[in-house]
Design an enzyme around this catalytic site. Structure first.
Site, PDB file in Angstrom:
ATOM      1  N   LYS A 109       0.820  -1.220   0.000  1.00  0.00           N
ATOM      2  CA  LYS A 109       0.000   0.000   0.000  1.00  0.00           C
ATOM      3  C   LYS A 109       0.851   1.266   0.000  1.00  0.00           C
ATOM      4  O   LYS A 109       0.404   2.318  -0.435  1.00  0.00           O
ATOM      5  CB  LYS A 109      -0.964  -0.001   1.195  1.00  0.00           C
ATOM      6  CG  LYS A 109      -1.956  -1.143   1.115  1.00  0.00           C
ATOM      7  CD  LYS A 109      -3.252  -0.857   1.840  1.00  0.00           C
ATOM      8  CE  LYS A 109      -4.252  -1.988   1.564  1.00  0.00           C
ATOM      9  NZ  LYS A 109      -5.507  -1.856   2.241  1.00  0.00           N
ATOM     10  N   LYS A 190      -7.866 -11.661  -7.079  1.00  0.00           N
ATOM     11  CA  LYS A 190      -8.966 -11.971  -6.162  1.00  0.00           C
ATOM     12  C   LYS A 190     -10.090 -10.942  -6.288  1.00  0.00           C
ATOM     13  O   LYS A 190      -9.836  -9.774  -6.599  1.00  0.00           O
ATOM     14  CB  LYS A 190      -8.459 -12.083  -4.722  1.00  0.00           C
ATOM     15  CG  LYS A 190      -8.126 -10.765  -4.048  1.00  0.00           C
ATOM     16  CD  LYS A 190      -8.063 -10.929  -2.526  1.00  0.00           C
ATOM     17  CE  LYS A 190      -8.119  -9.574  -1.846  1.00  0.00           C
ATOM     18  NZ  LYS A 190      -8.358  -9.624  -0.418  1.00  0.00           N
ATOM     19  N   LYS A 193     -12.776  -5.570  -2.640  1.00  0.00           N
ATOM     20  CA  LYS A 193     -13.549  -4.350  -2.425  1.00  0.00           C
ATOM     21  C   LYS A 193     -12.830  -3.134  -2.941  1.00  0.00           C
ATOM     22  O   LYS A 193     -13.417  -2.171  -3.364  1.00  0.00           O
ATOM     23  CB  LYS A 193     -13.739  -4.129  -0.916  1.00  0.00           C
ATOM     24  CG  LYS A 193     -14.728  -5.049  -0.309  1.00  0.00           C
ATOM     25  CD  LYS A 193     -15.000  -4.650   1.120  1.00  0.00           C
ATOM     26  CE  LYS A 193     -14.010  -5.322   2.016  1.00  0.00           C
ATOM     27  NZ  LYS A 193     -14.262  -5.241   3.412  1.00  0.00           N
TER      28      LYS A 193
HETATM   29  P1  ATP Z   1      -9.760  -5.571   0.013  1.00  0.00           P
HETATM   30  O1  ATP Z   1     -10.433  -6.089  -1.197  1.00  0.00           O
HETATM   31  O2  ATP Z   1      -9.860  -4.094   0.193  1.00  0.00           O
HETATM   32  O3  ATP Z   1      -8.398  -6.151   0.228  1.00  0.00           O
HETATM   33  P2  ATP Z   1     -11.181  -7.483   1.316  1.00  0.00           P
HETATM   34  O4  ATP Z   1     -12.293  -7.652   0.350  1.00  0.00           O
HETATM   35  O5  ATP Z   1     -10.042  -8.438   1.340  1.00  0.00           O
HETATM   36  O6  ATP Z   1     -10.618  -6.042   1.206  1.00  0.00           O
HETATM   37  P3  ATP Z   1     -11.293  -7.452   4.208  1.00  0.00           P
HETATM   38  O7  ATP Z   1     -12.186  -6.642   5.052  1.00  0.00           O
HETATM   39  O8  ATP Z   1      -9.852  -7.122   4.184  1.00  0.00           O
HETATM   40  O9  ATP Z   1     -11.880  -7.439   2.727  1.00  0.00           O
HETATM   41  O10 ATP Z   1     -11.419  -8.981   4.566  1.00  0.00           O
HETATM   42  C1  ATP Z   1     -12.546  -9.635   5.065  1.00  0.00           C
HETATM   43  C2  ATP Z   1     -12.385 -11.135   4.914  1.00  0.00           C
HETATM   44  O11 ATP Z   1     -12.745 -11.548   3.593  1.00  0.00           O
HETATM   45  C3  ATP Z   1     -10.934 -11.633   5.119  1.00  0.00           C
HETATM   46  O12 ATP Z   1     -10.957 -12.785   5.936  1.00  0.00           O
HETATM   47  C4  ATP Z   1     -10.466 -11.977   3.718  1.00  0.00           C
HETATM   48  O13 ATP Z   1      -9.488 -12.991   3.708  1.00  0.00           O
HETATM   49  C5  ATP Z   1     -11.773 -12.427   3.059  1.00  0.00           C
HETATM   50  N1  ATP Z   1     -11.733 -12.272   1.595  1.00  0.00           N
HETATM   51  C6  ATP Z   1     -11.550 -11.113   0.930  1.00  0.00           C
HETATM   52  N2  ATP Z   1     -11.570 -11.298  -0.405  1.00  0.00           N
HETATM   53  C7  ATP Z   1     -11.768 -12.636  -0.598  1.00  0.00           C
HETATM   54  C8  ATP Z   1     -11.883 -13.462  -1.768  1.00  0.00           C
HETATM   55  N3  ATP Z   1     -11.814 -12.960  -2.982  1.00  0.00           N
HETATM   56  N4  ATP Z   1     -12.096 -14.780  -1.595  1.00  0.00           N
HETATM   57  C9  ATP Z   1     -12.181 -15.298  -0.358  1.00  0.00           C
HETATM   58  N5  ATP Z   1     -12.089 -14.581   0.778  1.00  0.00           N
HETATM   59  C10 ATP Z   1     -11.873 -13.267   0.669  1.00  0.00           C
END
Ligand code: ATP
Ligand code: LTN
Length: 327
Positions: A109, A190, A193
């Site tokens: 980041k 992946k 968000k």
């Molecule tokens: P960002 O996309 O901004 O990195 P994020 O979508 O990973 O955020 P977080 O709030 O960081 O969201 O994570 C919430 C949970 O969702 C974490 O346990 C993370 O491992 C899981 N997660 C996030 N994206 C995925 C994905 N594509 N597949 C499976 N699990 C996910």
């Protein structure tokens, strides 16, 4: 019972990856567990104050709608238990700048930015405070967070060594591989968000027609066989993962059923399954939307339960570290 703690950031809408990869697991393991909407973590990058407030409530409502039952687990918003900031400060004096700089997420980041907040560097110490404040034994997280949980362990061990046995040393628990949901438009990345890929991301509150449209437009390949092969067929493999998550069926069964029917039929089946999978959540969410007072009350109750646990830890930490008792 094993005490579990995990957190999710209220930045952007919950997507299918969060739901299938993390939240479903939380729901399955909710007894004696503590789940937190980490609004203080969301402040480490630029954000809109009004949006943060709305997003924190909305995410808490989504977690309730997904099946986290405030009678069975503790569900709360991080900043509503402010003592976490106090433990963060104390742990800041145990952590070193060098180890924080080495965190992969910080390096990712930070790179290419002219300036980042001190909070971004300190992000993992706040996360360690979350985990250690509640006497956590297990931290269910995605692979990307293992390094932060390892740092938390190091800080707890170092703290105990320096100040006497005070903090529980936790461990990370990671879901089986394959639980990663990928972006529909770029199945090598992946679903996320924070990456702007509206067509590649299925939001849990997307209308059924929108979900169907996105799945039908998902990137695949020029072959015709439905087969799980992440290397050569990342798009089809991702759709198989989605179908497996949505139906609870093993991937080999799904491969056998859809192998030769063509991509069109397969995508239609995936879309239908995902729509059905998310339908109860949409329904529960709209019920909660009609009861804003009840949501406020449930969150206050969750924060009070979390605070009661937190106060016991901080009292021991203050005594161990030489701070005067609060009168
Ligand atoms: P960002 O996309 O901004 O990195 P994020 O979508 O990973 O955020 P977080 O709030 O960081 O969201 O994570 C919430 C949970 O969702 C974490 O346990 C993370 O491992 C899981 N997660 C996030 N994206 C995925 C994905 N594509 N597949 C499976 N699990 C996910
Ligand atoms: N950094 C985590 C969110 C998070 C968390 C926690 C997870 C904040 N505090 C405590 C587990 C335990 C993430 O980005 N998923």
């Amino acid at each position: 019972m094993t005490r579990r703690f995990s957190g999710i950031k209220p930045s952007g809408e919950m997507h299918l990856g969060n739901y299938a990869g993390a939240v479903q697991r939380w729901v399955d393991l909710q007894d004696d567990s503590i789940y937190c909407v980490v609004d203080l973590h969301a402040m480490t990058v630029p954000y809109e104050p009004a949006a943060l407030q709305a997003d924190s409530r909305r995410l808490a409502m989504l977690l309730m709608a997904a099946g986290l039952d405030p009678q069975r687990c503790v569900l709360f918003v991080q900043s509503q238990v402010p003592v976490v900031a106090e433990l963060t400060w104390i742990l800041n004096c145990v952590a070193t700048v060098g180890e924080l700089r080495r965190m992969t997420q910080f390096k990712d980041k930070d790179s290419g930015q002219e300036s980042v907040s001190a909070g971004l560097l300190d992000y993992p110490v706040l996360m360690a405070a979350d985990i250690l404040l509640y006497g956590t034994e297990e931290v269910p997280v995605g692979e990307d967070q293992i390094q932060h949980v390892e740092l938390t362990r190091d800080l707890a061990i170092r703290f105990n060594h320096r100040f006497g046995d005070t903090l529980v040393v936790p461990k990370a628990t990671v879901p089986p591989v394959g639980a990663r949901i990928k972006d529909l438009q770029d199945p090598t990345a992946k679903m996320s968000k924070s990456v702007d890929s509206p067509q590649g991301t299925i939001l849990v509150l997307d209308e059924p027609a929108r979900i169907t449209k996105k799945i039908k437009a998902a990137v695949t390949d020029s072959d015709t066989t439905v087969r799980f092969d992440t290397e050569n067929k990342p798009g089809i493999s991702n759709l198989l993962s989605l179908l497996a998550a949505a139906t609870g069926r093993p991937i080999p069964d799904l491969e056998a059923e859809y192998a030769t029917g063509g991509y069109g039929t397969f995508k239609a089946a995936v879309a239908e399954a995902v729509v059905d999978y998310l339908a109860p959540l949409r329904e529960q969410f709209s019920l909660l939307e009609n009861e804003p007072g009840e949501v406020t009350r449930l969150l206050a109750e969750g924060a009070a339960k979390a605070d009661a646990i937190a106060q016991k830890t901080i009292t021991r930490v203050r005594a161990a570290t030489g701070l005067l008792a609060r009168s």
